[in-house]
Design a protein around this motif. Structure first.
Motif, PDB file in Angstrom:
ATOM      1  N   ASP A  22      16.892   3.673 -37.559  1.00 59.17           N
ATOM      2  CA  ASP A  22      15.463   3.286 -37.694  1.00 59.17           C
ATOM      3  C   ASP A  22      15.659   2.415 -38.994  1.00 59.17           C
ATOM      4  O   ASP A  22      16.120   2.787 -39.828  1.00 59.17           O
ATOM      5  N   THR A  23      15.356   1.118 -38.676  1.00 62.94           N
ATOM      6  CA  THR A  23      15.237   0.235 -39.542  1.00 62.94           C
ATOM      7  C   THR A  23      13.789  -0.215 -39.982  1.00 62.94           C
ATOM      8  O   THR A  23      13.128  -1.013 -39.045  1.00 62.94           O
ATOM      9  N   MET A  24      13.146   0.373 -40.829  1.00 65.56           N
ATOM     10  CA  MET A  24      11.777   0.128 -41.448  1.00 65.56           C
ATOM     11  C   MET A  24      10.748   0.507 -40.067  1.00 65.56           C
ATOM     12  O   MET A  24       9.956  -0.321 -39.824  1.00 65.56           O
ATOM     13  N   GLY A  25      11.043   1.505 -39.380  1.00 70.56           N
ATOM     14  CA  GLY A  25      10.185   1.831 -38.224  1.00 70.56           C
ATOM     15  C   GLY A  25      10.652   1.196 -37.021  1.00 70.56           C
ATOM     16  O   GLY A  25       9.785   1.610 -36.053  1.00 70.56           O
ATOM     17  N   VAL A  26      11.649   0.441 -37.090  1.00 69.65           N
ATOM     18  CA  VAL A  26      12.183  -0.206 -35.515  1.00 69.65           C
ATOM     19  C   VAL A  26      13.517   0.477 -35.299  1.00 69.65           C
ATOM     20  O   VAL A  26      14.400   0.762 -36.135  1.00 69.65           O
ATOM     21  N   GLU A  27      13.495   1.129 -34.008  1.00 75.44           N
ATOM     22  CA  GLU A  27      14.610   1.822 -33.751  1.00 75.44           C
ATOM     23  C   GLU A  27      15.508   0.912 -32.769  1.00 75.44           C
ATOM     24  O   GLU A  27      15.224  -0.052 -31.985  1.00 75.44           O
ATOM     25  N   ARG A  28      16.854   0.673 -33.137  1.00 78.21           N
ATOM     26  CA  ARG A  28      17.819  -0.274 -32.549  1.00 78.21           C
ATOM     27  C   ARG A  28      18.932   0.698 -32.348  1.00 78.21           C
ATOM     28  O   ARG A  28      19.362   1.587 -32.974  1.00 78.21           O
ATOM     29  N   SER A  29      19.901   0.313 -31.311  1.00 81.88           N
ATOM     30  CA  SER A  29      21.344   1.104 -31.148  1.00 81.88           C
ATOM     31  C   SER A  29      22.243  -0.001 -31.791  1.00 81.88           C
ATOM     32  O   SER A  29      22.029  -1.197 -31.944  1.00 81.88           O
ATOM     33  N   ALA A  30      23.281   0.542 -32.457  1.00 81.85           N
ATOM     34  CA  ALA A  30      24.433   0.059 -33.132  1.00 81.85           C
ATOM     35  C   ALA A  30      25.583   0.591 -32.887  1.00 81.85           C
ATOM     36  O   ALA A  30      25.690   1.912 -32.603  1.00 81.85           O
ATOM     37  N   SER A  31      26.559  -0.370 -32.779  1.00 83.91           N
ATOM     38  CA  SER A  31      27.882   0.308 -32.645  1.00 83.91           C
ATOM     39  C   SER A  31      28.745   0.781 -33.831  1.00 83.91           C
ATOM     40  O   SER A  31      28.493   0.332 -35.077  1.00 83.91           O
ATOM     41  N   LEU A  32      29.431   1.883 -33.800  1.00 87.43           N
ATOM     42  CA  LEU A  32      30.195   2.450 -34.856  1.00 87.43           C
ATOM     43  C   LEU A  32      31.728   2.207 -34.710  1.00 87.43           C
ATOM     44  O   LEU A  32      32.404   2.571 -35.487  1.00 87.43           O
ATOM     45  N   ASP A  33      31.879   1.014 -34.026  1.00 84.22           N
ATOM     46  CA  ASP A  33      33.331   0.627 -34.024  1.00 84.22           C
ATOM     47  C   ASP A  33      34.044   0.235 -35.276  1.00 84.22           C
ATOM     48  O   ASP A  33      35.176   0.130 -35.430  1.00 84.22           O
ATOM     49  N   LEU A  34      33.153  -0.567 -36.115  1.00 85.74           N
ATOM     50  CA  LEU A  34      33.671  -1.375 -37.288  1.00 85.74           C
ATOM     51  C   LEU A  34      33.502  -0.456 -38.576  1.00 85.74           C
ATOM     52  O   LEU A  34      34.113  -0.921 -39.538  1.00 85.74           O
ATOM     53  N   ILE A  35      32.958   0.700 -38.555  1.00 82.70           N
ATOM     54  CA  ILE A  35      32.684   1.266 -39.637  1.00 82.70           C
ATOM     55  C   ILE A  35      33.970   2.341 -39.929  1.00 82.70           C
ATOM     56  O   ILE A  35      34.451   2.825 -39.189  1.00 82.70           O
ATOM     57  N   ASP A  36      34.187   2.391 -41.197  1.00 85.70           N
ATOM     58  CA  ASP A  36      35.564   3.143 -41.473  1.00 85.70           C
ATOM     59  C   ASP A  36      35.145   4.161 -42.421  1.00 85.70           C
ATOM     60  O   ASP A  36      36.127   5.021 -43.229  1.00 85.70           O
ATOM     61  N   GLN A  37      33.933   4.740 -42.269  1.00 82.17           N
ATOM     62  CA  GLN A  37      33.629   6.003 -43.012  1.00 82.17           C
ATOM     63  C   GLN A  37      32.967   7.010 -41.959  1.00 82.17           C
ATOM     64  O   GLN A  37      32.529   6.266 -40.886  1.00 82.17           O
ATOM     65  N   ASP A  38      33.189   8.016 -42.226  1.00 81.60           N
ATOM     66  CA  ASP A  38      32.459   9.208 -41.339  1.00 81.60           C
ATOM     67  C   ASP A  38      30.964   9.212 -41.502  1.00 81.60           C
ATOM     68  O   ASP A  38      30.520   9.017 -42.554  1.00 81.60           O
ATOM     69  N   VAL A  39      30.085   8.964 -40.686  1.00 84.07           N
ATOM     70  CA  VAL A  39      28.889   8.973 -40.711  1.00 84.07           C
ATOM     71  C   VAL A  39      28.094  10.300 -39.629  1.00 84.07           C
ATOM     72  O   VAL A  39      28.710  10.572 -38.815  1.00 84.07           O
ATOM     73  N   VAL A  40      26.846  10.537 -40.067  1.00 83.11           N
ATOM     74  CA  VAL A  40      26.344  11.929 -39.404  1.00 83.11           C
ATOM     75  C   VAL A  40      24.812  11.432 -39.398  1.00 83.11           C
ATOM     76  O   VAL A  40      24.393  10.484 -40.108  1.00 83.11           O
ATOM     77  N   VAL A  41      24.040  11.895 -38.521  1.00 83.00           N
ATOM     78  CA  VAL A  41      22.848  11.902 -38.386  1.00 83.00           C
ATOM     79  C   VAL A  41      22.033  12.215 -39.994  1.00 83.00           C
ATOM     80  O   VAL A  41      22.332  13.117 -40.592  1.00 83.00           O
TER      81      VAL A  41
END
Length: 93
Positions: A22-41
């Protein structure tokens, strides 16, 4: 110019290694292929050209979002429309 606005992770698809943010009320999909950190909801990330690039602290995300909202509030309608057009032309799709 393309800006990376803090985006909150709403869901994660581990099989596809993607997330919905959610980016300021706009939902979009993003790839996690390049992030080097663990992320959670619930984590905040910075998105660039459709990829989550960095996880950021919630406090820093809130401060950045506050500044973005102040900028938007000061823009006239024509400037807001131009910003939308320019953001749609960012090389991310």
């Amino acid at each position: 110019m393309c800006l990376s606005i803090p985006s909150k992770i709403k869901s994660i698809n581990s099989e596809m290694n993607t997330c919905v943010v959610d980016t300021m009320g706009v939902e979009r999909s993003a790839s996690l292929d390049l992030i080097d950190q663990d992320v959670v909801v619930g984590d905040y990330v910075l998105i660039h050209i459709g990829f989550a690039m960095n996880k950021i602290d919630e406090e820093d995300a809130f401060e950045s979002l506050k500044v973005y909202k102040e900028i938007i509030d000061k823009m006239d309608e024509l400037d807001k429309q131009q910003a939308i057009v320019e953001s749609e032309n960012c090389p991310s799709r």
